[in-house]
Design a protein around this motif. Structure first.
Motif, PDB file in Angstrom:
ATOM      1  N   HIS A 506       0.836  -1.314   0.035  1.00 16.67           N
ATOM      2  CA  HIS A 506       0.012   0.082  -0.049  1.00 16.67           C
ATOM      3  C   HIS A 506       0.987   1.226   0.033  1.00 16.67           C
ATOM      4  O   HIS A 506       1.767   1.420   0.461  1.00 16.67           O
ATOM      5  CB  HIS A 506      -0.870  -0.093   1.334  1.00 16.67           C
ATOM      6  N   MET A 507       0.505   2.298  -0.705  1.00 18.65           N
ATOM      7  CA  MET A 507       1.180   3.456  -0.832  1.00 18.65           C
ATOM      8  C   MET A 507       1.510   4.296   0.497  1.00 18.65           C
ATOM      9  O   MET A 507       2.467   4.989   0.636  1.00 18.65           O
ATOM     10  CB  MET A 507       0.461   4.680  -1.956  1.00 18.65           C
ATOM     11  N   ASN A 508       0.657   3.742   1.439  1.00 24.41           N
ATOM     12  CA  ASN A 508       0.776   4.671   2.725  1.00 24.41           C
ATOM     13  C   ASN A 508       1.834   3.900   3.710  1.00 24.41           C
ATOM     14  O   ASN A 508       2.257   4.033   4.964  1.00 24.41           O
ATOM     15  CB  ASN A 508      -0.346   4.588   3.625  1.00 24.41           C
ATOM     16  N   PHE A 509       2.201   2.727   3.194  1.00 22.61           N
ATOM     17  CA  PHE A 509       3.108   1.750   3.969  1.00 22.61           C
ATOM     18  C   PHE A 509       4.383   2.347   4.486  1.00 22.61           C
ATOM     19  O   PHE A 509       5.017   2.463   5.694  1.00 22.61           O
ATOM     20  CB  PHE A 509       3.283   0.505   3.625  1.00 22.61           C
ATOM     21  N   PRO A 510       5.194   2.856   3.667  1.00 22.99           N
ATOM     22  CA  PRO A 510       6.333   3.648   3.806  1.00 22.99           C
ATOM     23  C   PRO A 510       6.326   4.805   4.785  1.00 22.99           C
ATOM     24  O   PRO A 510       6.923   4.936   5.645  1.00 22.99           O
ATOM     25  CB  PRO A 510       6.699   4.411   2.458  1.00 22.99           C
ATOM     26  N   MET A 511       5.069   5.588   4.781  1.00 26.21           N
ATOM     27  CA  MET A 511       4.769   6.644   5.907  1.00 26.21           C
ATOM     28  C   MET A 511       4.782   6.047   7.262  1.00 26.21           C
ATOM     29  O   MET A 511       5.054   6.640   8.209  1.00 26.21           O
ATOM     30  CB  MET A 511       3.305   7.321   5.330  1.00 26.21           C
ATOM     31  N   LYS A 512       3.860   4.818   7.306  1.00 26.01           N
ATOM     32  CA  LYS A 512       3.628   4.215   8.419  1.00 26.01           C
ATOM     33  C   LYS A 512       5.165   3.649   9.117  1.00 26.01           C
ATOM     34  O   LYS A 512       5.430   3.789  10.255  1.00 26.01           O
ATOM     35  CB  LYS A 512       2.819   2.705   8.427  1.00 26.01           C
ATOM     36  N   ILE A 513       5.824   3.232   8.192  1.00 24.85           N
ATOM     37  CA  ILE A 513       7.439   2.685   8.457  1.00 24.85           C
ATOM     38  C   ILE A 513       7.980   4.097   9.277  1.00 24.85           C
ATOM     39  O   ILE A 513       8.857   4.006  10.101  1.00 24.85           O
ATOM     40  CB  ILE A 513       8.262   2.333   7.473  1.00 24.85           C
ATOM     41  N   GLU A 514       8.259   5.168   8.369  1.00 21.85           N
ATOM     42  CA  GLU A 514       8.651   6.294   8.927  1.00 21.85           C
ATOM     43  C   GLU A 514       8.115   6.951  10.274  1.00 21.85           C
ATOM     44  O   GLU A 514       8.805   7.456  11.128  1.00 21.85           O
ATOM     45  CB  GLU A 514       8.463   7.559   7.946  1.00 21.85           C
ATOM     46  N   LYS A 515       6.897   6.734  10.456  1.00 21.75           N
ATOM     47  CA  LYS A 515       6.178   6.908  11.778  1.00 21.75           C
ATOM     48  C   LYS A 515       6.488   6.219  12.697  1.00 21.75           C
ATOM     49  O   LYS A 515       6.921   6.542  14.006  1.00 21.75           O
ATOM     50  CB  LYS A 515       4.617   6.850  11.740  1.00 21.75           C
TER      51      LYS A 515
END
Length: 582
Positions: A506-515
């Motif tokens: 999912h496109m939001n997954f990298p954002m979740k990793i960074e968070k």
């Protein structure tokens, strides 16, 4: 009790009314004794006559208590009633409630200084409106043995809803859609059973001005795979977990609260020819001849009826429960949408085959090492008899569907295991299991079936899959044939694997990793700060150690502290009186 007019000793006309302990005399409002007295009808709260009639403004009243009633109100108000809302006791009597707040048992409204119909045997009471008009309609609800009453615009919100889907997923009742309908409810007046309006039996079809066609009540309507769903009346977002009214032909969808006026009109009207639809009603197909009979038992009583020690031991090996009679109000919540990043990454590194080997191995290991809790809310459910088995009422539909499609699955075909120290031994199936243990087995099977039929794929968690496997492992050990359900569960588990893999893509997954990384770095900074505090503490310790050897006052204070360790606080005397010199 009659309202007939009699003649009092003083020659005045009077009435003995049940609402007041004293005689009510005919009032002449022109008499000087009523000058400055607030002559007001206690029933209708009006100074004037309730309607134009030959009675005019005729009152009967008690001057000493300043209690007055219109003659017309006296004639119209029954002094005692019988109501279907309170069938266990006989009659309710009209009484005056003065100088205290009273709460109506049906509508929930509170009032001070009012007339109420009250049961002399318990705390049940009705306000005038509910008592005279009938107040509410009684409705049959298949998951409860008593009739329910519909209550509109009550003052108190439903704190605990007993609908199974609401108990299972508290995320549903935290939505705005629930809050917009929370002023109405369904309630059993014989016990504390309550339902949200959205969880209760609603009209299956309504006609509303917002659309040209009739609208059908559906538990789930997903018009596309966009993931964004809206109401066509208010054009605001809707939660797909919550039932709606829709026109399938036009794909027109309406929140229940957006068509609530028509829903309430139907519920308050004549329901004899109205089909009400229970949440989840269209999930099960079974012949109507499969009937059930009421039982005085609860699930807790059924467990207490187990007499075979090996069966009791078998159940206690894998489940625990409260032995008392209290009912827990704790609900099982859906896990938050914030994914477990570590678990998602771990699963995505496995092939489907390796994932199944891993997850099934973990589930079976957990089954043998940990117990699953049977909730107090389940233990308190009333049982019914279906084909000789005792089943909680809310599982009647899946039980009937199960018997219709697969027959009695408790009669062999499964495997039975016993636990001896750390070894699991496969043993020959017993020829006989008690009806109580079989009923417990059917409870677990039907519970899994009900949850599978009421849980969206998006809401499935590893914890929920583990629970379903736990139940089915147990019934397999009790010689149930649940191969069909195990096959379904395997497919659901495979789908769960791909759901987890899709989260990585999912496109939001990298954002979740960074968070997640930011949170870890913040935690590391906090830990580093704590390490620095500990280092400073070690330096301080060195300083104290040196001063305790060199400074006389520090040395003396430490010695005195050691001496009084095992004395009472009240025994400590002033060790340095010089500190208290004036």
């Amino acid at each position: 009790m009659s309202n007939s007019i009699t003649t009092c000793p003083l020659g005045q006309h009077c009435i003995q009314h049940s609402s007041h302990p004293h005689l009510l005399l005919l009032v002449d409002t022109t008499d000087t004794i009523y000058k400055g007295v607030n002559v007001r009808c206690f029933a209708c709260r009006s100074k004037s006559s309730p309607s134009e009639s030959s009675d005019g403004g005729v009152y009967y009243g008690c001057n000493r208590c300043e209690y007055f009633l219109h003659k017309q109100c006296i004639d119209q108000l029954p002094q005692e009633i019988q109501t279907s809302h309170h069938p266990n006791h006989n009659r309710l009597f009209l009484l005056m409630k003065r100088h205290k707040y009273c709460k109506c048992s049906t509508c929930g409204n509170t009032d001070k200084d009012a007339l109420y119909f009250e049961c002399p045997q318990c705390d049940f009471q009705l306000c005038l409106e509910c008592g005279v008009s009938g107040g509410t309609r009684t409705i049959k609800y298949e998951d409860h043995p008593h009739l329910l009453s519909f209550m509109e615009k009550i003052n108190n919100a439903v704190e605990q809803c007993n609908a199974y889907t609401c108990l299972k997923q508290s995320i549903m009742c935290n939505t705005e859609e629930f809050h917009k309908t929370n002023s109405s409810k369904f309630q059993c007046l014989d016990c504390d059973f309550k339902l949200h309006l959205l969880c209760g039996p609603l009209p299956s079809i309504i006609k509303h001005d917002s659309h040209m066609h009739s609208l059908d009540l559906v538990d789930l309507f997903i018009e596309d795979n966009s993931g964004e769903y809206y109401c066509d009346v208010c054009e605001e977002e809707r939660n797909p977990r919550i039932r709606v009214y829709c026109c399938r032909k036009c794909k027109y969808i309406a929140h229940v609260h957006c068509v609530i006026s028509e829903v309430i009109n139907v519920l308050k009207g004549d329901l004899r020819d109205v089909k009400l639809k229970v949440l989840g009603e269209d999930l099960w197909e079974f012949p109507k001849e499969i009937d059930h009979a009421a039982s005085p038992l609860t699930l807790r009583d059924l467990i207490h009826k187990l007499t075979h020690q090996d069966e009791i031991h078998f159940l206690k090996n894998h489940f625990n429960w409260d032995e008392g009679d209290e009912v827990s109000t704790t609900t099982t919540e859906v896990e938050p949408e914030d994914d477990n990043i570590d678990e998602v990454l771990k699963f995505s590194n496995l092939t489907e085959f390796d994932f199944l080997l891993f997850i099934f191995g973990e589930f079976y290991s957990t089954f043998n090492k940990r117990k699953l809790r049977i909730k107090s809310s389940d233990l308190a459910w009333t049982l019914i008899d279906i084909k000789g088995y005792s089943i909680p009422l809310y599982l009647a539909s899946p039980m009937k569907a199960l018997l219709h499609k697969y027959g009695d699955i408790s009669r062999g075909g499964g495997r039975r295991y016993i636990q001896s120290s750390s070894l699991i031994q496969d043993i020959t199936p017993r020829r006989y299991y008690s009806q109580e243990l079989k009923s417990m087995g059917f409870f677990f099977v039907c519970k899994v079936m009900k949850e599978m039929h009421t849980t969206l794929v998006i809401d499935i968690t590893k914890h929920l899959l583990q629970q379903w496997h736990h139940y089915l492992y147990f019934v397999e050990g009790a010689d149930f044939n649940v191969d069909f359900l195990m096959a379904s569960l395997e497919n659901i588990t495979i789908n769960f694997y791909y759901q987890q893999v899709s989260k990585v893509l999912h496109m939001n997954f990298p954002m979740k990793i960074e968070k997640k990384k930011d949170a870890m770095q913040k935690k590391m900074a906090e830990l580093q700060k704590k390490i620095e505090e500990y280092n400073a503490g070690l330096e301080k310790r060195k300083e104290l150690h040196e001063s305790s050897r060199k400074e006389k006052s520090m040395k003396q204070g430490l010695e005195n502290a050691m001496k009084v360790n095992w004395k009472l606080a009240s025994d400590i005397r002033l060790l340095n009186k010089s500190l208290y010199k004036v």
